[in-house]
Design a protein around this motif. Structure first.
Motif, PDB file in Angstrom:
ATOM      1  N   LYS A 178       0.839  -1.204   0.000  1.00  0.00           N
ATOM      2  CA  LYS A 178       0.000   0.000   0.000  1.00  0.00           C
ATOM      3  C   LYS A 178       0.871   1.251   0.000  1.00  0.00           C
ATOM      4  CE  LYS A 178      -3.985   1.939   2.423  1.00  0.00           C
ATOM      5  NZ  LYS A 178      -4.939   1.727   3.532  1.00  0.00           N
ATOM      6  N   LYS A 179       1.929   1.244   0.798  1.00  0.00           N
ATOM      7  CA  LYS A 179       2.858   2.370   0.808  1.00  0.00           C
ATOM      8  C   LYS A 179       3.532   2.534  -0.557  1.00  0.00           C
ATOM      9  CE  LYS A 179       3.986   2.049   5.743  1.00  0.00           C
ATOM     10  NZ  LYS A 179       5.066   1.746   6.716  1.00  0.00           N
ATOM     11  N   TYR A 180       3.852   1.411  -1.165  1.00  0.00           N
ATOM     12  CA  TYR A 180       4.470   1.434  -2.491  1.00  0.00           C
ATOM     13  C   TYR A 180       3.559   2.116  -3.508  1.00  0.00           C
ATOM     14  CZ  TYR A 180       5.855  -0.475  -7.059  1.00  0.00           C
ATOM     15  OH  TYR A 180       6.199  -0.623  -8.379  1.00  0.00           O
ATOM     16  N   GLU A 181       2.274   1.768  -3.474  1.00  0.00           N
ATOM     17  CA  GLU A 181       1.320   2.357  -4.417  1.00  0.00           C
ATOM     18  C   GLU A 181       1.119   3.851  -4.140  1.00  0.00           C
ATOM     19  OE1 GLU A 181      -0.384   1.112  -7.091  1.00  0.00           O
ATOM     20  OE2 GLU A 181       0.987  -0.597  -6.936  1.00  0.00           O
ATOM     21  N   MET A 182       1.058   4.222  -2.879  1.00  0.00           N
ATOM     22  CA  MET A 182       0.883   5.632  -2.547  1.00  0.00           C
ATOM     23  C   MET A 182       2.113   6.445  -2.942  1.00  0.00           C
ATOM     24  SD  MET A 182      -1.326   5.783   1.008  1.00  0.00           S
ATOM     25  CE  MET A 182      -0.259   4.732   1.983  1.00  0.00           C
ATOM     26  N   MET A 183       3.280   5.853  -2.799  1.00  0.00           N
ATOM     27  CA  MET A 183       4.498   6.550  -3.213  1.00  0.00           C
ATOM     28  C   MET A 183       4.518   6.749  -4.725  1.00  0.00           C
ATOM     29  SD  MET A 183       7.280   8.056  -2.507  1.00  0.00           S
ATOM     30  CE  MET A 183       7.751   7.654  -0.820  1.00  0.00           C
ATOM     31  N   LYS A 184       4.063   5.758  -5.464  1.00  0.00           N
ATOM     32  CA  LYS A 184       3.977   5.897  -6.919  1.00  0.00           C
ATOM     33  C   LYS A 184       3.078   7.077  -7.299  1.00  0.00           C
ATOM     34  CE  LYS A 184       2.929   2.452  -9.476  1.00  0.00           C
ATOM     35  NZ  LYS A 184       2.341   1.176  -9.977  1.00  0.00           N
ATOM     36  N   GLU A 185       1.921   7.155  -6.655  1.00  0.00           N
ATOM     37  CA  GLU A 185       0.982   8.228  -6.962  1.00  0.00           C
ATOM     38  C   GLU A 185       1.521   9.582  -6.517  1.00  0.00           C
ATOM     39  OE1 GLU A 185      -2.408  10.212  -8.327  1.00  0.00           O
ATOM     40  OE2 GLU A 185      -1.477   8.281  -8.823  1.00  0.00           O
ATOM     41  N   HIS A 186       2.182   9.594  -5.359  1.00  0.00           N
ATOM     42  CA  HIS A 186       2.774  10.843  -4.861  1.00  0.00           C
ATOM     43  C   HIS A 186       3.830  11.359  -5.837  1.00  0.00           C
ATOM     44  CE1 HIS A 186       4.820  13.685  -2.264  1.00  0.00           C
ATOM     45  NE2 HIS A 186       5.940  13.000  -2.412  1.00  0.00           N
ATOM     46  N   GLU A 187       4.702  10.500  -6.286  1.00  0.00           N
ATOM     47  CA  GLU A 187       5.759  10.907  -7.211  1.00  0.00           C
ATOM     48  C   GLU A 187       5.181  11.350  -8.548  1.00  0.00           C
ATOM     49  OE1 GLU A 187       8.268   7.495  -7.338  1.00  0.00           O
ATOM     50  OE2 GLU A 187       9.400   8.068  -5.531  1.00  0.00           O
ATOM     51  N   ARG A 188       4.108  10.676  -8.991  1.00  0.00           N
ATOM     52  CA  ARG A 188       3.468  11.068 -10.251  1.00  0.00           C
ATOM     53  C   ARG A 188       2.899  12.478 -10.148  1.00  0.00           C
ATOM     54  NH1 ARG A 188      -1.309  11.293 -13.049  1.00  0.00           N
ATOM     55  NH2 ARG A 188      -2.536  11.030 -11.139  1.00  0.00           N
ATOM     56  N   ARG A 189       2.238  12.773  -9.048  1.00  0.00           N
ATOM     57  CA  ARG A 189       1.642  14.103  -8.867  1.00  0.00           C
ATOM     58  C   ARG A 189       2.722  15.172  -8.704  1.00  0.00           C
ATOM     59  NH1 ARG A 189      -3.691  13.199  -4.952  1.00  0.00           N
ATOM     60  NH2 ARG A 189      -4.642  11.524  -6.204  1.00  0.00           N
ATOM     61  N   GLU A 190       3.784  14.834  -8.015  1.00  0.00           N
ATOM     62  CA  GLU A 190       4.872  15.799  -7.856  1.00  0.00           C
ATOM     63  C   GLU A 190       5.523  16.098  -9.194  1.00  0.00           C
ATOM     64  OE1 GLU A 190       5.969  17.472  -4.998  1.00  0.00           O
ATOM     65  OE2 GLU A 190       3.991  16.749  -4.361  1.00  0.00           O
ATOM     66  N   TYR A 191       5.635  15.083 -10.033  1.00  0.00           N
ATOM     67  CA  TYR A 191       6.220  15.286 -11.362  1.00  0.00           C
ATOM     68  C   TYR A 191       5.328  16.191 -12.208  1.00  0.00           C
ATOM     69  CZ  TYR A 191       7.648  14.246 -16.163  1.00  0.00           C
ATOM     70  OH  TYR A 191       8.050  14.360 -17.472  1.00  0.00           O
ATOM     71  N   LEU A 192       4.009  16.005 -12.115  1.00  0.00           N
ATOM     72  CA  LEU A 192       3.076  16.828 -12.884  1.00  0.00           C
ATOM     73  C   LEU A 192       3.197  18.301 -12.512  1.00  0.00           C
ATOM     74  CD1 LEU A 192      -0.147  14.594 -12.862  1.00  0.00           C
ATOM     75  CD2 LEU A 192       1.428  14.981 -14.767  1.00  0.00           C
ATOM     76  N   LEU A 341      -7.122   1.136  -3.913  1.00  0.00           N
ATOM     77  CA  LEU A 341      -6.100   0.652  -2.995  1.00  0.00           C
ATOM     78  C   LEU A 341      -5.901   1.582  -1.806  1.00  0.00           C
ATOM     79  CD1 LEU A 341      -3.472  -0.551  -5.627  1.00  0.00           C
ATOM     80  CD2 LEU A 341      -5.246  -1.886  -4.479  1.00  0.00           C
ATOM     81  N   PHE A 342      -6.269   2.861  -1.966  1.00  0.00           N
ATOM     82  CA  PHE A 342      -6.151   3.822  -0.868  1.00  0.00           C
ATOM     83  C   PHE A 342      -7.071   5.002  -1.153  1.00  0.00           C
ATOM     84  CE2 PHE A 342      -2.751   4.431  -3.945  1.00  0.00           C
ATOM     85  CZ  PHE A 342      -2.955   5.750  -4.349  1.00  0.00           C
ATOM     86  N   THR A 343      -7.419   5.714  -0.095  1.00  0.00           N
ATOM     87  CA  THR A 343      -8.287   6.881  -0.230  1.00  0.00           C
ATOM     88  C   THR A 343      -7.442   8.149  -0.342  1.00  0.00           C
ATOM     89  OG1 THR A 343      -8.420   7.243   2.159  1.00  0.00           O
ATOM     90  CG2 THR A 343     -10.025   5.718   1.176  1.00  0.00           C
ATOM     91  N   GLU A 344      -8.085   9.234  -0.699  1.00  0.00           N
ATOM     92  CA  GLU A 344      -7.385  10.517  -0.771  1.00  0.00           C
ATOM     93  C   GLU A 344      -6.893  10.949   0.609  1.00  0.00           C
ATOM     94  OE1 GLU A 344      -6.366  12.693  -3.134  1.00  0.00           O
ATOM     95  OE2 GLU A 344      -6.845  11.121  -4.583  1.00  0.00           O
ATOM     96  N   ASP A 345      -7.679  10.652   1.626  1.00  0.00           N
ATOM     97  CA  ASP A 345      -7.254  10.997   2.990  1.00  0.00           C
ATOM     98  C   ASP A 345      -6.006  10.216   3.383  1.00  0.00           C
ATOM     99  OD1 ASP A 345      -9.314  12.787   3.280  1.00  0.00           O
ATOM    100  OD2 ASP A 345     -10.647  11.380   4.311  1.00  0.00           O
ATOM    101  N   GLU A 346      -5.973   8.940   3.019  1.00  0.00           N
ATOM    102  CA  GLU A 346      -4.790   8.114   3.330  1.00  0.00           C
ATOM    103  C   GLU A 346      -3.573   8.621   2.576  1.00  0.00           C
ATOM    104  OE1 GLU A 346      -6.609   3.713   4.357  1.00  0.00           O
ATOM    105  OE2 GLU A 346      -6.479   4.333   2.246  1.00  0.00           O
TER     106      GLU A 346
END
Length: 447
Positions: A178-192, A341-346
């Protein structure tokens, strides 16, 4: 047959509690196809690491206990509750003397290893006055109050610790995924955020296209259902689907012929389903997600089929499962790409945690930079003092030369030696031990 193998015989119930929650590893070869290499009686089976920090100690203890005939016989008749409750541990008092001696030696080695780990950790923070006995309390797989002998309490603690740790292992893996997936999304948004509007829209479009492409795959059968097993029977085993027989299927996929389907043998059954969704050649397919999907499938089948919750599937349990309605008419199986896999709050909480960690790292970096600058300042100060001192010495030497005083140091000593061997008025140096005659006569005349 070694007890540390993945239940190679029915007498291996101890491993039900100790080693059947082994880490689910990527399977590159379909185990169902490996039939030519039968298990040889008496051959030691190599097993994957349990992931426990005391894995080697656990294996060595089991190997030694296997050598005792009495303990092995008791193990054959013991059930799961007897093992977990500690009743089996009391049989340790009846094992042979040489087995107890070997177990004592193993425990002393383990205690010494733990003490070395503690010392290394304390040395890394430059701590002194280590109380090993107090710090050993953090290790729950042995009795730290008696570091010299292996007692029934040690076996009981080892079983309970390993059981608890391994039961929590899957949960830990899910959390890490779950942390792995959230990190992927975090990095994607930071790149954008680093892109201009046009490039950002292009990147978002590409992302959605890859998601759609990944989700476009053949139907995934419900794990453990008749359709899923028949597909393995036909495609992996090369048998006629119209002749599917659950009992034959079980024996066919009990690769080590121990009478159980263990977790790895179950996971091998899902390879065909996973290949429908994941291809390592495709950019849109994440192999980390594939292993999480494999783990979810295995857990689901275990929950449905494993009646006594010993993390093993017996033939009887397997056949009972094939008689259920769910086996013939299962619900559809939702793959990871169909789930949230996770919510926006998570995700927000996760990003806040990352931000805090980055702030801490930034502060540490700033402190290290200040320390570096201070060390450089002290170095420069010492260099300046050294140069000043050298300048003062040079000036003193120049004054001495101006006053006719020989300079100090090796050069001055050399000049003094030359003067002693070349006195004024003489062209040749005097031999050693001789003095000038005039000086001798003068001394004679003027006592």
């Amino acid at each position: 047959m070694k007890m540390l193998s993945v239940l190679p015989q029915q007498c291996l119930l101890l491993l039900t509690c100790l080693l059947m929650a082994l880490e689910a590893v990527p399977i590159d070869i379909d185990k169902t196809k490996v039939k030519a290499e039968g298990h040889v009686e008496g051959e030691k089976v190599e097993n994957p690491d349990t992931g426990l920090y005391y894995d080697e100690y656990l294996r060595q203890v089991i190997d030694v206990l296997e050598t005792d005939k009495h303990f092995r016989e008791k193990l054959q008749t013991a059930d799961i509750e007897e093992i977990k409750s500690g009743k089996l541990s009391r049989e340790l008092d009846l094992v042979s003397h040489h087995v107890r001696t070997r177990l004592d030696e193993l425990k002393r080695q383990e205690v010494a290893r733990l003490r070395m780990l503690i010392k290394a950790k304390m040395d890394s923070v430059q701590d002194t006055g280590i109380d090993h006995q107090a710090l050993l309390k953090q290790f729950e797989h042995l009795n730290h109050q008696n570091p010299d002998t292996f007692e029934p309490k040690d076996l009981d603690m080892l079983i309970k610790a390993a059981t608890s740790d391994l039961e929590n292992y899957d949960k830990t893996r899910h959390e890490e995924f779950k942390k792995y997936e959230m990190m992927k999304e975090h990095e994607r948004r930071e790149y954008l955020k680093t892109l201009d509007e046009e490039k950002r829209k292009k990147e978002e479009s590409k992302f959605e296209e890859m998601k759609k492409k990944h989700g476009d795959h053949p139907k995934v059968h419900h794990p453990g259902s008749k359709d899923q097993l028949k597909e393995v029977w036909e495609e992996a085993d090369g048998l006629d689907p119209n002749e599917f027989d659950p009992k034959t299927f079980f024996k066919l996929h009990d690769v080590n012929n121990d009478g159980f389907l263990d977790e790895q043998e179950l996971e091998a059954l899902f390879t065909k389903e996973l290949e429908k969704v994941y291809d390592p050649k495709n950019e849109e397919d994440d192999m980390v997600e594939m292993e999480e999907e494999r783990l979810r499938m295995r857990e689901h089948v275990m929950n449905e089929v494993d009646i006594n919750k010993d993390r093993l599937v017996t033939l009887d349990e397997f056949l009972r499962a094939t008689e259920k309605k769910e086996f013939l008419e299962p619900d559809s199986w939702e793959t990871l790409d169909q789930q949230q896999l996770f919510t926006e709050d998570e995700l927000k909480e996760f990003e806040n945690h990352i931000s805090q960690q980055e702030d801490e790292l930034r502060k540490k970096a700033e402190e290290l930079q200040k320390q570096k600058e201070e060390l450089q300042r002290q170095h420069d100060q010492l260099q300046a003092q050294k140069q000043e001192l050298q300048q003062v010495v040079k000036q003193m030497e120049q004054k001495k030369l101006q006053q006719g005083i020989p300079p100090a140091g090796p050069a001055a000593e050399h000049k003094a030696a030359d003067a002693a061997q070349h006195p004024a008025g003489g062209d040749q140096p005097l031999p050693p031990g001789h003095v000038q005659e005039a000086a001798v006569r003068t001394d004679a005349v003027h006592p």
